[in-house]
Design a protein around this motif. Structure first.
Motif, PDB file in Angstrom:
ATOM      1  N   PRO A 207       1.882   9.209 -10.401  1.00 25.45           N
ATOM      2  CA  PRO A 207       3.025   8.810  -9.567  1.00 25.45           C
ATOM      3  C   PRO A 207       3.066   7.289  -9.418  1.00 25.45           C
ATOM      4  O   PRO A 207       2.032   6.623  -9.430  1.00 25.45           O
ATOM      5  N   THR A 208       4.266   6.765  -9.293  1.00 26.11           N
ATOM      6  CA  THR A 208       4.417   5.327  -9.094  1.00 26.11           C
ATOM      7  C   THR A 208       3.974   4.940  -7.685  1.00 26.11           C
ATOM      8  O   THR A 208       3.800   5.794  -6.802  1.00 26.11           O
ATOM      9  N   LYS A 209       3.788   3.652  -7.462  1.00 25.32           N
ATOM     10  CA  LYS A 209       3.330   3.167  -6.160  1.00 25.32           C
ATOM     11  C   LYS A 209       4.278   3.608  -5.045  1.00 25.32           C
ATOM     12  O   LYS A 209       3.842   4.009  -3.959  1.00 25.32           O
TER      13      LYS A 209
ATOM     14  N   ARG B  92      -4.616   4.976  -3.069  1.00 23.97           N
ATOM     15  CA  ARG B  92      -4.286   4.279  -4.312  1.00 23.97           C
ATOM     16  C   ARG B  92      -3.241   3.197  -4.026  1.00 23.97           C
ATOM     17  O   ARG B  92      -2.248   3.448  -3.349  1.00 23.97           O
ATOM     18  N   VAL B  93      -3.469   2.015  -4.548  1.00 21.73           N
ATOM     19  CA  VAL B  93      -2.508   0.930  -4.352  1.00 21.73           C
ATOM     20  C   VAL B  93      -1.744   0.621  -5.638  1.00 21.73           C
ATOM     21  O   VAL B  93      -0.789  -0.150  -5.633  1.00 21.73           O
ATOM     22  N   LYS B  94      -2.172   1.213  -6.728  1.00 25.98           N
ATOM     23  CA  LYS B  94      -1.486   1.075  -8.005  1.00 25.98           C
ATOM     24  C   LYS B  94      -1.081   2.457  -8.496  1.00 25.98           C
ATOM     25  O   LYS B  94      -1.695   3.466  -8.151  1.00 25.98           O
ATOM     26  N   GLY B  95      -0.051   2.509  -9.336  1.00 27.07           N
ATOM     27  CA  GLY B  95       0.398   3.802  -9.847  1.00 27.07           C
ATOM     28  C   GLY B  95       1.214   3.642 -11.103  1.00 27.07           C
ATOM     29  O   GLY B  95       1.453   2.538 -11.597  1.00 27.07           O
ATOM     30  N   GLY B  96       1.669   4.788 -11.647  1.00 26.61           N
ATOM     31  CA  GLY B  96       2.543   4.782 -12.805  1.00 26.61           C
ATOM     32  C   GLY B  96       1.846   4.669 -14.140  1.00 26.61           C
ATOM     33  O   GLY B  96       2.516   4.617 -15.176  1.00 26.61           O
ATOM     34  N   GLU B  97       0.518   4.649 -14.144  1.00 25.26           N
ATOM     35  CA  GLU B  97      -0.193   4.469 -15.412  1.00 25.26           C
ATOM     36  C   GLU B  97      -0.252   5.771 -16.213  1.00 25.26           C
ATOM     37  O   GLU B  97      -0.123   6.862 -15.666  1.00 25.26           O
ATOM     38  N   LEU B  98      -0.429   5.626 -17.511  1.00 28.47           N
ATOM     39  CA  LEU B  98      -0.593   6.775 -18.393  1.00 28.47           C
ATOM     40  C   LEU B  98      -1.911   7.452 -18.055  1.00 28.47           C
ATOM     41  O   LEU B  98      -2.949   6.803 -17.975  1.00 28.47           O
ATOM     42  N   VAL B  99      -1.892   8.770 -17.848  1.00 21.78           N
ATOM     43  CA  VAL B  99      -3.115   9.513 -17.550  1.00 21.78           C
ATOM     44  C   VAL B  99      -3.661  10.122 -18.839  1.00 21.78           C
ATOM     45  O   VAL B  99      -3.019  10.085 -19.887  1.00 21.78           O
ATOM     46  N   SER B 100      -4.866  10.690 -18.750  1.00 19.51           N
ATOM     47  CA  SER B 100      -5.527  11.196 -19.961  1.00 19.51           C
ATOM     48  C   SER B 100      -4.697  12.273 -20.654  1.00 19.51           C
ATOM     49  O   SER B 100      -4.655  12.336 -21.890  1.00 19.51           O
ATOM     50  N   GLU B 101      -4.006  13.115 -19.870  1.00 25.68           N
ATOM     51  CA  GLU B 101      -3.150  14.139 -20.475  1.00 25.68           C
ATOM     52  C   GLU B 101      -2.023  13.489 -21.292  1.00 25.68           C
ATOM     53  O   GLU B 101      -1.629  13.997 -22.334  1.00 25.68           O
TER      54      GLU B 101
ATOM     55  N   ILE C  95       3.664   7.255  -4.339  1.00 26.55           N
ATOM     56  CA  ILE C  95       2.373   7.461  -3.667  1.00 26.55           C
ATOM     57  C   ILE C  95       2.538   7.254  -2.159  1.00 26.55           C
ATOM     58  O   ILE C  95       2.009   8.020  -1.351  1.00 26.55           O
ATOM     59  N   LYS C  96       3.307   6.241  -1.791  1.00 21.87           N
ATOM     60  CA  LYS C  96       3.571   5.991  -0.365  1.00 21.87           C
ATOM     61  C   LYS C  96       4.360   7.145   0.244  1.00 21.87           C
ATOM     62  O   LYS C  96       4.128   7.523   1.408  1.00 21.87           O
ATOM     63  N   GLU C  97       5.293   7.705  -0.530  1.00 23.28           N
ATOM     64  CA  GLU C  97       6.077   8.844  -0.040  1.00 23.28           C
ATOM     65  C   GLU C  97       5.161  10.034   0.261  1.00 23.28           C
ATOM     66  O   GLU C  97       5.332  10.725   1.278  1.00 23.28           O
ATOM     67  N   LEU C  98       4.193  10.278  -0.600  1.00 28.46           N
ATOM     68  CA  LEU C  98       3.267  11.392  -0.370  1.00 28.46           C
ATOM     69  C   LEU C  98       2.349  11.124   0.814  1.00 28.46           C
ATOM     70  O   LEU C  98       1.963  12.057   1.538  1.00 28.46           O
ATOM     71  N   ASP C  99       1.981   9.863   1.038  1.00 33.47           N
ATOM     72  CA  ASP C  99       1.190   9.527   2.231  1.00 33.47           C
ATOM     73  C   ASP C  99       1.993   9.812   3.494  1.00 33.47           C
ATOM     74  O   ASP C  99       1.456  10.345   4.491  1.00 33.47           O
ATOM     75  N   ARG C 100       3.280   9.472   3.457  1.00 36.36           N
ATOM     76  CA  ARG C 100       4.142   9.767   4.612  1.00 36.36           C
ATOM     77  C   ARG C 100       4.312  11.267   4.796  1.00 36.36           C
ATOM     78  O   ARG C 100       4.390  11.764   5.931  1.00 36.36           O
ATOM     79  N   LEU C 101       4.350  12.007   3.689  1.00 39.67           N
ATOM     80  CA  LEU C 101       4.477  13.455   3.781  1.00 39.67           C
ATOM     81  C   LEU C 101       3.271  14.062   4.478  1.00 39.67           C
ATOM     82  O   LEU C 101       3.415  15.001   5.290  1.00 39.67           O
ATOM     83  N   ALA C 102       2.075  13.558   4.201  1.00 38.27           N
ATOM     84  CA  ALA C 102       0.867  14.071   4.856  1.00 38.27           C
ATOM     85  C   ALA C 102       0.951  13.896   6.367  1.00 38.27           C
ATOM     86  O   ALA C 102       0.606  14.810   7.138  1.00 38.27           O
ATOM     87  N   VAL C 103       1.414  12.731   6.796  1.00 37.38           N
ATOM     88  CA  VAL C 103       1.589  12.473   8.236  1.00 37.38           C
ATOM     89  C   VAL C 103       2.640  13.414   8.811  1.00 37.38           C
ATOM     90  O   VAL C 103       2.462  13.979   9.911  1.00 37.38           O
TER      91      VAL C 103
END
Length: 519
Positions: A83-85, A131-140, A88-96
């Motif tokens: 996920p992009t940065k 995580r403060v960075k995002g959007g990178e290609l993952v191993s899959e 990631i922030k959106e998912l942190d807000r979702l947890a709250v």
């Protein structure tokens, strides 16, 4: 040319009927003969192997044994990414937000309501928390492109037999790391065993990139002011069209789990479902909140957004991809010239391999006329507006999971076939015949602009599919402004120009761009 809106009352009626008829997803439902797999309905977040497995396009017949492929164009999206940065922030807000909803339910008068809350939701935290960075290609994603390269090499045997040279096998990517990393993964698969590096005999290879500010071939959307204006104007309309579905799904989830979800919560939960299912292969948490019909409709909202903002919703969406289309055609024309002039192998380009984004692949697919309904190809040739994709339960050709999944791609294979014969011999004055085959996600597709033929004569391909777009000019379409008159320079720029002039006098070739650092 705005895409017509489906009347909202009709959408509401269809959604209501489908949601009432469907049951929540359950592990038992997944074991049926026609098992529903949510991983096939994640729009452009769908994994490539899943998309290929659900591709219903039938294979086209093979070319004659007398024909052989002489050039390959590839336009591919990057592989599966994190996920992009912003997300990631959106998912942190979702947890709250989920914690607050559960706390609110605990304070309610009905204790039985707590039993309806899924256990995973209690104390849930985002897998990407911190995580403060995002959007990178993952191993899959690396594996998707690496394995794609191996299959491409096997499919076009003979095309990749030459010793590697960057002018023979050109690999290009945007400057976005996940795209360039995808190019590297593909190159490793393509050239495995071709070098002397390590036990698997890898070899070094080049990946070419242009600055984001000037890459009108793979990132044309960055420089197109007309498109930016259209998107900014149209995004609120798309959100309005999605509202009825989000509101009905929200109402269904509130009744089902006795939590006061809002449409914004549901949107975030659907995003979480897509990330869990695609990146982590988890389908029994966020995805299990929704029943089968709700998944179909939420998928449709994603596909609607892609259609209107990136696809056939407006002609600027794909006409701005003209530089890429011209580059593809030019590469094929150069290959034909090399063949007609009997250039020896190794002296001309055999493959041009590009790695970019959904915003690149989707417009390019539209320029080719793929994934249209009925007589829509004639409409886009006349620049008429198209209807939005049919609402479930109706079927549709436009599905993000097929059009542009992770690592989604279009290949254009150029074939050379013997010319017309006279008495069993090819006439010396008769040039060879050349045909284009379009292959989407490794499945051959027929071309509406070429009479639905699987193999389109190259000249017909240019006349029927390419030339109708060429009446437009990228700079004019996108309102590219001419270079402005140079303003009075600052002290720093005058010093820079002084040193540039000094170096030039010494015989060095230095440009102003060389002394600038990219932001």
């Amino acid at each position: 040319m705005a895409a017509p809106r489906t009347p909202l009352p009709l959408v509401l009626l269809l959604v209501s009927a489908a949601l009432l008829a469907a049951a929540p997803l359950s592990p038992a439902a997944e074991t049926g003969a026609a098992a529903f797999d949510v991983r096939r309905h994640l729009s452009t977040v769908t994994r490539y192997d899943v998309a290929r497995g659900s591709n219903s396009v039938s294979s086209a017949p093979s070319m004659s044994d007398e024909c052989r492929v002489i050039h390959l164009n590839l336009v591919a999206r990057h592989g599966t990414r994190a996920p992009t940065k912003k997300r990631i922030k959106e998912l942190d807000r979702l947890a709250v937000r989920l914690k607050a909803l559960i706390d609110e339910a605990k304070q309610g008068p009905e204790s039985d309501s707590l039993k309806k809350i899924p256990s995973w939701m209690k104390g849930w935290e985002s897998p990407w928390k911190g995580r403060v960075k995002g959007g990178e290609l993952v191993s899959e994603g690396e594996e998707e492109l690496y394995n794609l390269a191996i299959r491409v090499k096997e499919r076009f045997q003979g095309l990749f037999d030459e010793e590697y040279h960057p002018d023979v096998y050109s690999i290009r990517a945007t400057q976005v790391p996940r795209a360039s990393a995808s190019a590297v993964a593909f190159g490793l698969g393509l050239l495995s065993g071709k070098g002397k590096l390590g036990p698997v005999k890898n070899r070094a290879f080049s990946v070419l990139s242009e600055s984001r500010a000037s890459d009108i071939c793979l990132r044309f959307f960055d420089s197109c002011e007309t498109y930016k204006d259209y998107r900014k104007r149209k995004e609120p309309d798309v959100e309005k069209q999605k509202e009825p579905i989000l509101e009905h799904v929200t109402s269904a989830l509130v009744n089902r789990y006795h939590l006061n979800f809002t449409p914004k919560d549901v949107s975030s939960l659907w995003f979480l479902c897509k990330q869990e299912a695609s990146l982590m292969n988890i389908t029994n948490q966020a995805c299990q909140l929704f029943n089968e019909a709700e998944v179909y409709f939420l998928e449709w909202t994603d596909d609607l957004e892609g259609f209107v903002l990136k696809g056939y919703g407006e002609s600027i969406n794909y006409r701005m991809g003209l530089p890429l289309l011209k580059d593809v055609v030019q590469s094929m024309e150069e290959a034909i010239v090399a063949k007609e002039e009997n250039h020896p192998d190794g002296t001309y380009e055999k493959a041009r391999l590009r790695f970019a984004h959904a915003e690149t692949v989707v417009p390019f697919s539209c320029l080719l006329g793929l994934f249209l309904e009925g007589s829509d190809f004639a409409k886009i040739q006349r620049e008429e507006s198209l209807d939005i994709p049919p609402v479930p339960p109706q079927g549709r050709n436009w599905k993000g999971s097929v059009v542009a999944p992770f690592a989604g791609n279009n290949m254009l294979a150029l074939y050379q076939c013997p010319g017309k014969t006279d008495g069993g011999k090819i006439s010396q004055d008769q040039k060879s015949s050349y045909f284009v085959q379009v292959i989407h996600n490794e499945a051959p597709v027929s071309m509406p602009g070429c009479g639905n033929k699987d193999f389109c004569p190259f000249e017909e391909f240019k006349e029927k599919i390419v030339e109708p777009h060429l009446k437009h000019d990228y700079d004019a379409l996108c309102k590219i402004r001419p270079v402005a008159r140079e303003e009075p320079s600052s002290l720093s720029s005058r010093m820079s120009n002084f040193f540039l002039g000094l170096f030039s006098q010494k015989g060095y070739r230095v440009s102003a761009q060389d002394v600038k650092s990219e932001l």
